[in-house]
Write a protein that holds these residues in place. Structure first.
Motif, short mmCIF file in Angstrom:
data_model
loop_
_atom_site.label_atom_id
_atom_site.label_comp_id
_atom_site.label_asym_id
_atom_site.label_seq_id
_atom_site.Cartn_x
_atom_site.Cartn_y
_atom_site.Cartn_z
N UNK A 264 -3.46 3.62 -1.14
CA UNK A 264 -4.23 2.49 -0.60
C UNK A 264 -5.29 2.97 0.39
N UNK A 265 -4.91 3.92 1.24
CA UNK A 265 -5.87 4.45 2.22
C UNK A 265 -7.03 5.14 1.52
N UNK A 266 -6.74 5.86 0.44
CA UNK A 266 -7.81 6.54 -0.30
C UNK A 266 -8.78 5.53 -0.92
N UNK A 267 -8.23 4.45 -1.49
CA UNK A 267 -9.09 3.42 -2.07
C UNK A 267 -9.92 2.75 -0.99
N UNK A 268 -9.30 2.46 0.13
CA UNK A 268 -10.01 1.82 1.23
C UNK A 268 -11.13 2.71 1.75
N UNK A 269 -10.86 4.00 1.89
CA UNK A 269 -11.88 4.93 2.37
C UNK A 269 -13.03 5.05 1.37
N UNK A 270 -12.69 5.09 0.08
CA UNK A 270 -13.72 5.19 -0.94
C UNK A 270 -14.62 3.97 -0.92
N UNK B 127 1.11 4.01 0.42
CA UNK B 127 0.20 3.90 1.57
C UNK B 127 -0.96 4.89 1.52
N UNK B 128 -0.69 6.09 1.00
CA UNK B 128 -1.75 7.10 0.90
C UNK B 128 -2.78 6.66 -0.14
#
Length: 222
Positions: A72-78, A69-70
């Motif tokens: 995925x969140x990093x990719x989404x934020x990027x 989940x972390x």
């Protein structure tokens, strides 16, 4: 005779919360004459502690050793901060759900650490040129998942392609960059671009990544 301007160096940003990963892959890229900038991510989940904005780059290498989940969140934020970002995700291994999640979020490449030690420079150059670097089996299963079960997939009408266009399309499905396709087919890069443009027009698409995905869709339904 006018001299060609030297090609601009490929700009890459390596993102990881692990200093050893940053050091190893920064050194690997430097040895391949790829300008890489390393940025250490905070180990806390993005929702709890916002990460500093990633510097501008042509391709980003995102280390996904953190919980899924972390990562995925990093990719989404990027991707939210850099909508045109082309991202390669690295991990020790990938589960099928992780593959689907990263591709759905816009990753252009997936490499295990062991594969990255051999393939990362080539993958970055291919992705910078508009290609993908994802094992064909994963990409095929991803398309099947998007379209539902194999039996439920409806075949899109096959566009009439020339023999040369089909050769170019086959090469695209192998994640080859324009220069590599030109070398294989003994044609110029300009001719490769011409055939890719024709293929996009015939399939009614705008991006070569979409062309690759639709091609897998049609082949899986055949």
């Amino acid at each position: 005779m006018r001299r060609k301007a030297p090609a601009k160096p490929l700009r890459v940003c390596v993102l990881s919360s692990h200093p050893l990963v940053l050091d190893e892959f920064s050194r690997l890229l430097a040895a391949a004459r790829i300008h890489a900038r390393a940025q250490r991510l905070d180990s806390a989940p993005p929702a709890k502690r916002p990460q500093p904005a990633a510097p501008r780059a042509q391709v980003y290498v995102l280390d996904a050793h953190a919980p899924q989940p972390v990562s995925e969140a990093r990719l989404q934020d990027l991707r939210a901060a850099r909508p045109r970002a082309r991202v390669v995700v690295l991990a020790d291994k990938f589960s099928e759900p992780a593959v689907f999640a990263f591709l759905r979020l816009g990753a252009r490449g997936l490499l295990t650490y062991s594969d990255a030690r051999r393939q990362l420079p080539a993958a970055l150059r291919a992705i910078a040129a508009g290609g993908l670097w994802v094992p064909r089996a994963w990409l095929s299963r991803f398309v099947e998942r998007i379209c539902g079960a194999r039996d439920a997939v409806r075949a899109a009408p096959l566009a009439r392609t020339s023999r040369r266009e089909q050769q170019v399309l086959d090469a695209l499905l192998e994640n080859l960059a324009n220069k590599e396709i030109a070398s294989r087919l003994n044609i110029s890069e300009r001719t490769v671009k011409f055939h890719v443009s024709n293929l996009l027009a015939k399939y009614g698409l705008r991006r070569r990544a979409d062309l690759i995905l639709q091609s897998f869709q049609m082949r899986s339904s055949g």
